[in-house]
Design a protein around this motif. Structure first.
Motif, PDB file in Angstrom:
ATOM      1  N   HIS A   1       0.190   3.815  -2.864  1.00 60.70           N
ATOM      2  CA  HIS A   1      -0.999   4.650  -2.718  1.00 60.70           C
ATOM      3  C   HIS A   1      -0.707   5.832  -1.796  1.00 60.70           C
ATOM      4  O   HIS A   1      -1.095   6.968  -2.080  1.00 60.70           O
ATOM      5  CB  HIS A   1      -2.157   3.814  -2.169  1.00 60.70           C
ATOM      6  CG  HIS A   1      -3.485   4.503  -2.264  1.00 60.70           C
ATOM      7  ND1 HIS A   1      -4.648   3.964  -1.765  1.00 60.70           N
ATOM      8  CD2 HIS A   1      -3.840   5.698  -2.795  1.00 60.70           C
ATOM      9  CE1 HIS A   1      -5.647   4.792  -1.983  1.00 60.70           C
ATOM     10  NE2 HIS A   1      -5.188   5.851  -2.605  1.00 60.70           N
TER      11      HIS A   1
ATOM     12  N   ASN B   1       5.030   5.709 -12.567  1.00 55.66           N
ATOM     13  CA  ASN B   1       3.633   5.500 -12.170  1.00 55.66           C
ATOM     14  C   ASN B   1       3.010   4.229 -12.731  1.00 55.66           C
ATOM     15  O   ASN B   1       2.138   3.639 -12.093  1.00 55.66           O
ATOM     16  CB  ASN B   1       2.768   6.682 -12.623  1.00 55.66           C
ATOM     17  CG  ASN B   1       3.110   7.971 -11.910  1.00 55.66           C
ATOM     18  OD1 ASN B   1       3.313   7.980 -10.695  1.00 55.66           O
ATOM     19  ND2 ASN B   1       3.175   9.065 -12.647  1.00 55.66           N
TER      20      ASN B   1
ATOM     21  N   SER C   1      -1.178   0.496 -13.631  1.00 55.58           N
ATOM     22  CA  SER C   1      -0.647   1.299 -12.538  1.00 55.58           C
ATOM     23  C   SER C   1      -0.114   0.382 -11.443  1.00 55.58           C
ATOM     24  O   SER C   1      -0.697  -0.668 -11.154  1.00 55.58           O
ATOM     25  CB  SER C   1      -1.733   2.211 -11.957  1.00 55.58           C
ATOM     26  OG  SER C   1      -2.038   3.260 -12.847  1.00 55.58           O
TER      27      SER C   1
ATOM     28  N   ASP D   1       0.812  -1.222   0.000  1.00 56.97           N
ATOM     29  CA  ASP D   1       0.000   0.000   0.000  1.00 56.97           C
ATOM     30  C   ASP D   1       0.842   1.268   0.000  1.00 56.97           C
ATOM     31  O   ASP D   1       0.302   2.377  -0.028  1.00 56.97           O
ATOM     32  CB  ASP D   1      -0.912   0.005   1.236  1.00 56.97           C
ATOM     33  CG  ASP D   1      -1.926  -1.137   1.210  1.00 56.97           C
ATOM     34  OD1 ASP D   1      -2.369  -1.488   0.096  1.00 56.97           O
ATOM     35  OD2 ASP D   1      -2.248  -1.665   2.282  1.00 56.97           O
TER      36      ASP D   1
ATOM     37  N   ILE E   1      -8.862   9.259  -6.578  1.00 57.29           N
ATOM     38  CA  ILE E   1      -7.834   8.245  -6.809  1.00 57.29           C
ATOM     39  C   ILE E   1      -8.320   6.877  -6.340  1.00 57.29           C
ATOM     40  O   ILE E   1      -8.165   5.868  -7.037  1.00 57.29           O
ATOM     41  CB  ILE E   1      -6.525   8.630  -6.097  1.00 57.29           C
ATOM     42  CG1 ILE E   1      -5.883   9.825  -6.811  1.00 57.29           C
ATOM     43  CG2 ILE E   1      -5.554   7.454  -6.060  1.00 57.29           C
ATOM     44  CD1 ILE E   1      -4.691  10.400  -6.079  1.00 57.29           C
ATOM     45  N   THR E   2      -8.933   6.835  -5.160  1.00 55.24           N
ATOM     46  CA  THR E   2      -9.465   5.577  -4.638  1.00 55.24           C
ATOM     47  C   THR E   2     -10.546   5.025  -5.560  1.00 55.24           C
ATOM     48  O   THR E   2     -10.616   3.816  -5.795  1.00 55.24           O
ATOM     49  CB  THR E   2     -10.035   5.781  -3.227  1.00 55.24           C
ATOM     50  OG1 THR E   2      -8.993   6.259  -2.370  1.00 55.24           O
ATOM     51  CG2 THR E   2     -10.595   4.486  -2.670  1.00 55.24           C
TER      52      THR E   2
ATOM     53  N   ILE F   1       1.348   8.443  -3.652  1.00 52.11           N
ATOM     54  CA  ILE F   1       0.529   9.231  -4.577  1.00 52.11           C
ATOM     55  C   ILE F   1      -0.221  10.320  -3.819  1.00 52.11           C
ATOM     56  O   ILE F   1      -0.257  11.484  -4.231  1.00 52.11           O
ATOM     57  CB  ILE F   1      -0.456   8.327  -5.343  1.00 52.11           C
ATOM     58  CG1 ILE F   1       0.306   7.359  -6.244  1.00 52.11           C
ATOM     59  CG2 ILE F   1      -1.411   9.173  -6.192  1.00 52.11           C
ATOM     60  CD1 ILE F   1      -0.576   6.311  -6.896  1.00 52.11           C
ATOM     61  N   LEU F   2      -0.828   9.944  -2.693  1.00 54.26           N
ATOM     62  CA  LEU F   2      -1.571  10.915  -1.896  1.00 54.26           C
ATOM     63  C   LEU F   2      -0.653  12.014  -1.362  1.00 54.26           C
ATOM     64  O   LEU F   2      -1.039  13.192  -1.299  1.00 54.26           O
ATOM     65  CB  LEU F   2      -2.279  10.214  -0.740  1.00 54.26           C
ATOM     66  CG  LEU F   2      -3.405   9.252  -1.121  1.00 54.26           C
ATOM     67  CD1 LEU F   2      -3.994   8.601   0.121  1.00 54.26           C
ATOM     68  CD2 LEU F   2      -4.499   9.978  -1.903  1.00 54.26           C
TER      69      LEU F   2
ATOM     70  N   ALA G   1      -0.360   0.774  -8.429  1.00 57.02           N
ATOM     71  CA  ALA G   1      -1.348   0.702  -7.349  1.00 57.02           C
ATOM     72  C   ALA G   1      -2.330  -0.451  -7.536  1.00 57.02           C
ATOM     73  O   ALA G   1      -3.008  -0.851  -6.589  1.00 57.02           O
ATOM     74  CB  ALA G   1      -2.107   2.021  -7.240  1.00 57.02           C
TER      75      ALA G   1
ATOM     76  N   ILE H   1      -8.875   3.411  -8.573  1.00 56.47           N
ATOM     77  CA  ILE H   1      -8.233   2.150  -8.195  1.00 56.47           C
ATOM     78  C   ILE H   1      -9.280   1.052  -8.023  1.00 56.47           C
ATOM     79  O   ILE H   1      -9.085  -0.077  -8.482  1.00 56.47           O
ATOM     80  CB  ILE H   1      -7.406   2.327  -6.909  1.00 56.47           C
ATOM     81  CG1 ILE H   1      -6.199   3.229  -7.179  1.00 56.47           C
ATOM     82  CG2 ILE H   1      -6.944   0.975  -6.369  1.00 56.47           C
ATOM     83  CD1 ILE H   1      -5.400   3.569  -5.942  1.00 56.47           C
ATOM     84  N   ASN H   2     -10.394   1.377  -7.389  1.00 56.62           N
ATOM     85  CA  ASN H   2     -11.453   0.390  -7.177  1.00 56.62           C
ATOM     86  C   ASN H   2     -12.046  -0.102  -8.487  1.00 56.62           C
ATOM     87  O   ASN H   2     -12.530  -1.232  -8.581  1.00 56.62           O
ATOM     88  CB  ASN H   2     -12.557   0.976  -6.292  1.00 56.62           C
ATOM     89  CG  ASN H   2     -12.109   1.147  -4.851  1.00 56.62           C
ATOM     90  OD1 ASN H   2     -11.135   0.525  -4.415  1.00 56.62           O
ATOM     91  ND2 ASN H   2     -12.794   1.992  -4.101  1.00 56.62           N
TER      92      ASN H   2
END
Length: 278
Positions: free
Chosen positions: A72, A212, A232, A69, A137-138, A75-76, A234, A141-142
């Protein structure tokens, strides 16, 4: 290797076992400098001159890089370092899920959202507040979408040489493949490696490693134009390098398998991805 003709160890003075193969003194552990077997000597010299990570790869059959993780969080962190950010949508596995999710959070109409998604790579979010981008972003990713986040101002009309510092040094076929796809595909990324690979049935694949994403350009059977897959970091659980192949393991355990044309390229890819410290 042989005991180099020593009856006694030149380091500790212990009596050497005869008619045995060895690289180190069994008494003191010191490595011998003189070697009678030229082939083994050559092999060890090559390994000793390799960079540490490359020597480790040669010593092991495969290498695994766990993503976790941390990517992630990184990125944040970049997002909140700027007042506003933009998002370039590069690829989506579940397009309908992505559209449905975006319709719930964006003020645009359904037609505009679908148009933006269908025309990937696209600038889908332009200079939104950082706190809003962090939530989006979440969402991406989801939906298993691959994106690049660009903090602050950016050049939306770069040249290919600005995006690929090594472009003029690349073989002609790789240059042609890169310029054949939309230039927006590369926006927001720092390109590190460009390699020729085999992917699925494509014999003319191109692998591009960035900070990335991992990009795979390929041609389907009898196709004249390149298609692309963008993954990605992520979205990944881990990356495995096994001999001359690269395996990308998604968090849902789906696997993409890429074969290197040149086995030595696996070392470059491993070192590049490992340098990101996932």
């Amino acid at each position: 290797m042989s005991n180099a003709g020593f009856k006694y160890c030149p380091f500790c003075g212990g009596e050497m076992p005869q008619q045995n193969m060895m690289r180190f003194c069994p008494f003191c552990g010191e490595k011998f400098l003189k070697i009678e077997n030229k082939e083994i000597n050559k092999e060890i010299t090559i390994l000793e001159n390799l960079p540490l990570k490359q020597a480790n790869i040669e010593a092991k059959k495969d290498q695994e890089i766990y993503i976790g993780d941390k990517i992630h969080a990184e990125i944040l962190k970049q997002v909140f370092e700027s007042k506003y950010c933009s998002i370039i949508l590069k690829h989506a596995i579940d397009i309908q899920k992505l559209i449905d999710n975006l319709e719930r959070v964006l003020l645009r109409g359904s037609f505009a959202i679908r148009l933006a998604v269908d025309n990937m790579p696209s600038l889908i979010i332009y200079k939104a507040k950082s706190k809003d981008v962090a939530k989006l972003i979440t969402l991406f990713i989801n939906a298993q979408a691959s994106i690049s986040v660009i903090p602050g101002e950016f050049n939306d009309k770069p040249t290919i040489e600005q995006l690929f510092p090594m472009f003029v040094q690349l073989p002609l076929e790789l240059q042609q493949g890169i310029i054949s796809v939309p230039i927006n595909l590369w926006l927001g990324d720092h390109v590190k490696s460009v390699l020729r690979v085999n992917y699925r049935n494509s014999k003319a694949g191109i692998l591009v490693i960035t900070n990335n994403n991992i990009y795979i350009l390929y041609k389907n059977t009898n196709a004249s134009e390149y298609r692309w897959l963008v993954i990605s970091y992520a979205l990944l659980l881990k990356i495995i390098i096994v001999e001359n192949s690269l395996q990308l393991i998604y968090k849902d355990n789906k696997v993409e398998d890429i074969v290197f044309v040149h086995k030595k390229d696996s070392v470059e890819v491993y070192q590049t991805i490992q340098s990101y410290n996932f």
